[in-house]
Design an enzyme around this catalytic site. Structure first.
Site, PDB file in Angstrom:
ATOM      1  CG  HIS A  85      31.691  21.314   1.508  1.00 46.95           C
ATOM      2  ND1 HIS A  85      31.462  19.998   1.187  1.00 46.95           N
ATOM      3  CD2 HIS A  85      32.332  21.294   2.707  1.00 46.95           C
ATOM      4  CE1 HIS A  85      31.933  19.225   2.139  1.00 46.95           C
ATOM      5  NE2 HIS A  85      32.474  19.990   3.075  1.00 46.95           N
ATOM      6  CD  GLU A 117      34.606  19.795  -0.054  1.00 44.28           C
ATOM      7  OE1 GLU A 117      35.023  20.820   0.543  1.00 44.28           O
ATOM      8  OE2 GLU A 117      34.564  18.675   0.482  1.00 44.28           O
TER       9      GLU A 117
END
Length: 300
Positions: free
Chosen positions: A174, A274
């Site tokens: 992320h 991400e």
């Protein structure tokens, strides 16, 4: 918090590797242990909670990652910025369990540190079942993250399912990339792919045409993407190269960020791209099955 002295014997013979407290670098009381890695090619900080990359600076360059100006290094609380590691599920959980899994708020163990042939530094972090994972997941597993710090940064994640029944599994790196201004940043490498627009819970599917430049609140899950994406800003180009199949692009924009205490008016300074395996690309792991994903970040 884990005693820093517990790692001394594993670091004695590795130049440029040490354990420090987050309070030493970022202030605040208490803090969390950070693995500091530095060599002639670059340097990085990794929080042992979450195996969380907090900083990566190639030699002569600027930090690749954005970290919240109000970041809190608190035990059991996710760190805002860098690379939170989302697994064994991504996003919300149908049973109301914490979003993005338990790995990012779990204490990982340093298993090895070494200097490799080209002068880069490699460290290995391991996560195995804990009281927290048993409460939230209840499965037996072993996760390993190998981080190589050089002129580029490479993450090599391996996850072994040791339970007795098949399990749903998804994962994402992320990453919060530091940018001059998100409105002046362009993402390449997604042309022709399909994205799922999740803003407002819409979950509608669309085709991406050309490069992507954000102009408002964005939360898109791109599926079956090419290996390489780029983020081009006025000052640099960041290359993302991963074996994963998904790419999530996210920035909440001003109005939503105003309601997020650890983002606020800093929203324009980052862009999340991400890489992972989520939504259509999520997996089911049979007993004894393994999952592996790699990602390399470099700056031109």
């Amino acid at each position: 918090m884990t005693s820093l002295s517990a790692f001394d014997s594993r670091l004695t013979d590795v130049d440029g590797v040490s354990i420090i407290s987050s309070s030493t670098v970022f202030g605040g009381e208490g803090g969390l242990p950070l693995l500091a890695v530095e060599n002639a090619q670059g340097k990085a900080l990794i929080a042992l909670q979450g195996a969380h990359l907090v900083s990566f600076v190639p030699a002569g360059g600027e930090d690749v990652f954005w970290l919240s100006p109000k970041v809190a290094f608190t035990e059991g609380k996710a760190i805002r910025g860098g690379i939170p590691l989302c697994l064994p599920w991504f996003g919300g959980h149908p049973d109301g369990k914490p979003a993005h899994g338990f790995a990012r708020i779990s204490q990982w163990q340093l298993a090895a540190a070494e200097t490799v042939a080209d002068g880069a530094t490699r460290v290995t972090l391991v996560l195995e079942p804990s009281d927290l994972s048993q409460k939230l997941w209840g499965e037996d597993f072993r996760a390993e993250l190998v981080v190589t710090v050089g002129s580029a940064l490479t993450l090599d994640l391996r996850f072994e399912h040791r339970g007795r029944t098949p399990v749903a599994f998804s994962q994402a790196f992320h990453t919060y990339f530091a940018v001059d201004d998100v409105r002046q940043s362009t993402i390449g490498g997604l042309d022709g792919t399909t994205f799922i627009n999740t803003v407002g819970g819409a979950n509608t599917r669309h085709a991406q045409s050309g490069a992507l430049q954000l102009a408002g609140p964005t939360d898109r899950v791109y599926v079956n993407v090419p290996a390489v994406q780029t983020i081009t800003t006025p000052s640099r180009t960041i290359r993302i190269d991963s074996t994963t199949q998904s790419a999530v692009v996210w920035n909440p924009w001003a109005e939503s960020a105003a309601n997020m205490a650890d983002i606020g008016d800093a929203w324009s300074q980052y862009l999340c791209v991400e890489r992972g395996d989520v939504f259509d690309n999520a997996a089911e792991l049979a007993p004894g099955a393994s999952y592996r994903a790699t990602m390399t970040l470099s700056v031109d």
